[in-house]
Design an enzyme around this catalytic site. Structure first.
Site, PDB file in Angstrom:
ATOM      1  N   GLY A  89       0.846  -1.185   0.000  1.00 39.85           N
ATOM      2  CA  GLY A  89       0.000   0.000   0.000  1.00 39.85           C
ATOM      3  C   GLY A  89       0.881   1.234   0.000  1.00 39.85           C
ATOM      4  O   GLY A  89       2.059   1.186  -0.357  1.00 39.85           O
ATOM      5  N   ARG A  90       0.328   2.351   0.433  1.00 40.67           N
ATOM      6  CA  ARG A  90       1.109   3.590   0.450  1.00 40.67           C
ATOM      7  C   ARG A  90       1.913   3.752   1.733  1.00 40.67           C
ATOM      8  O   ARG A  90       2.807   4.600   1.807  1.00 40.67           O
ATOM      9  CB  ARG A  90       0.184   4.783   0.225  1.00 40.67           C
ATOM     10  N   GLU A  93       5.844   4.155   1.868  1.00 41.60           N
ATOM     11  CA  GLU A  93       6.403   5.439   1.426  1.00 41.60           C
ATOM     12  C   GLU A  93       6.746   6.325   2.618  1.00 41.60           C
ATOM     13  O   GLU A  93       7.833   6.884   2.691  1.00 41.60           O
ATOM     14  CB  GLU A  93       5.395   6.202   0.567  1.00 41.60           C
ATOM     15  N   CYS A 119       4.228  -6.392  -2.279  1.00 41.49           N
ATOM     16  CA  CYS A 119       3.793  -5.246  -3.071  1.00 41.49           C
ATOM     17  C   CYS A 119       4.760  -4.065  -2.895  1.00 41.49           C
ATOM     18  O   CYS A 119       5.906  -4.136  -3.297  1.00 41.49           O
ATOM     19  CB  CYS A 119       2.353  -4.894  -2.702  1.00 41.49           C
ATOM     20  N   HIS A 120       4.325  -2.975  -2.249  1.00 39.66           N
ATOM     21  CA  HIS A 120       5.194  -1.833  -1.984  1.00 39.66           C
ATOM     22  C   HIS A 120       5.974  -2.002  -0.683  1.00 39.66           C
ATOM     23  O   HIS A 120       6.811  -1.159  -0.360  1.00 39.66           O
ATOM     24  CB  HIS A 120       4.374  -0.540  -1.938  1.00 39.66           C
ATOM     25  N   TYR A 139       5.877  -4.911  -6.196  1.00 43.78           N
ATOM     26  CA  TYR A 139       4.981  -4.437  -7.239  1.00 43.78           C
ATOM     27  C   TYR A 139       5.852  -3.928  -8.393  1.00 43.78           C
ATOM     28  O   TYR A 139       6.874  -3.265  -8.156  1.00 43.78           O
ATOM     29  CB  TYR A 139       4.059  -3.333  -6.695  1.00 43.78           C
TER      30      TYR A 139
END
Length: 193
Positions: A89-90, A93, A119-120, A139
């Protein structure tokens, strides 16, 4: 099976499936799982996002469920855990800008403890500078970050996973069966086929 203590580190807008599914699977097989987020306490929530694959050039994002944390980040000590899970997900970050999170990740890596990232999620491993020479998936949009971090990016199917020693990575939530199966094997957990 030996019960393991597993830490899952998340932040706001973690991918909904990538927190809920591994959390439930790891509990189902009998492990103790703590989910924490920097600056938050047990009982508080993180917002989640649903990333979906609907035929566009990249994923779409929709609001997900709120996830209630069951641990307090400030109480976490890596020595108290056997393994680490990093959903995507985000969240990775902004978690990658938190030096205490990066130190925590580095401690798990230095102790050669099992780590699963999806993923992320590998963005957090890249930010911690712990991927050099490792085979990883993520990802596909994270490929450049993986390569710049010195990893050997593995371009695998969206439902596949890669194990390199005690590191298990996958490209996105469609890989949950393969990712969790490989992670459980690294943990020494027995699952009937």
């Amino acid at each position: 099976m030996t019960i393991k203590r597993i830490l899952i580190i998340v932040g706001d807008f973690v991918e909904d499936y990538e927190i809920m599914v591994p959390f439930q699977i790891l509990l189902m097989v009998g492990h103790k799982v703590d989910v924490v987020s920097p600056g938050k306490k047990a009982g508080e929530k993180v917002a989640t996002a649903i990333h979906d694959f609907e035929g566009h050039q990249t994923y779409t994002e929709k609001p997900g469920h709120n996830f209630t944390l069951n641990g307090t980040y400030s109480d976490v000590k890596a020595d108290d855990y056997d393994a680490l899970v990093i959903p995507g997900g985000r969240a990775p970050e902004h978690l990658g800008n938190n030096e205490s999170v990066l130190d925590l990740v580095r401690t798990f890596v230095s102790a050669n403890k099992p780590i699963a990232a999806i993923c992320h999620g590998p963005q957090l491993l890249a930010a911690a500078n712990v991927l050099s020479g490792r085979k990883v998936s993520a990802y596909p949009a994270c490929r450049a970050e993986m390569t710049l971090a010195g990893a050997e990016y593995q371009a695998i199917s969206i439902d596949g996973a890669v194990t390199d020693g005690k590191l298990v990575t996958a490209p996105a939530w469609p890989a949950h069966p393969a990712w969790m199966r490989q992670f459980l094997a690294v943990l020494g957990s027995k699952v009937e086929a």
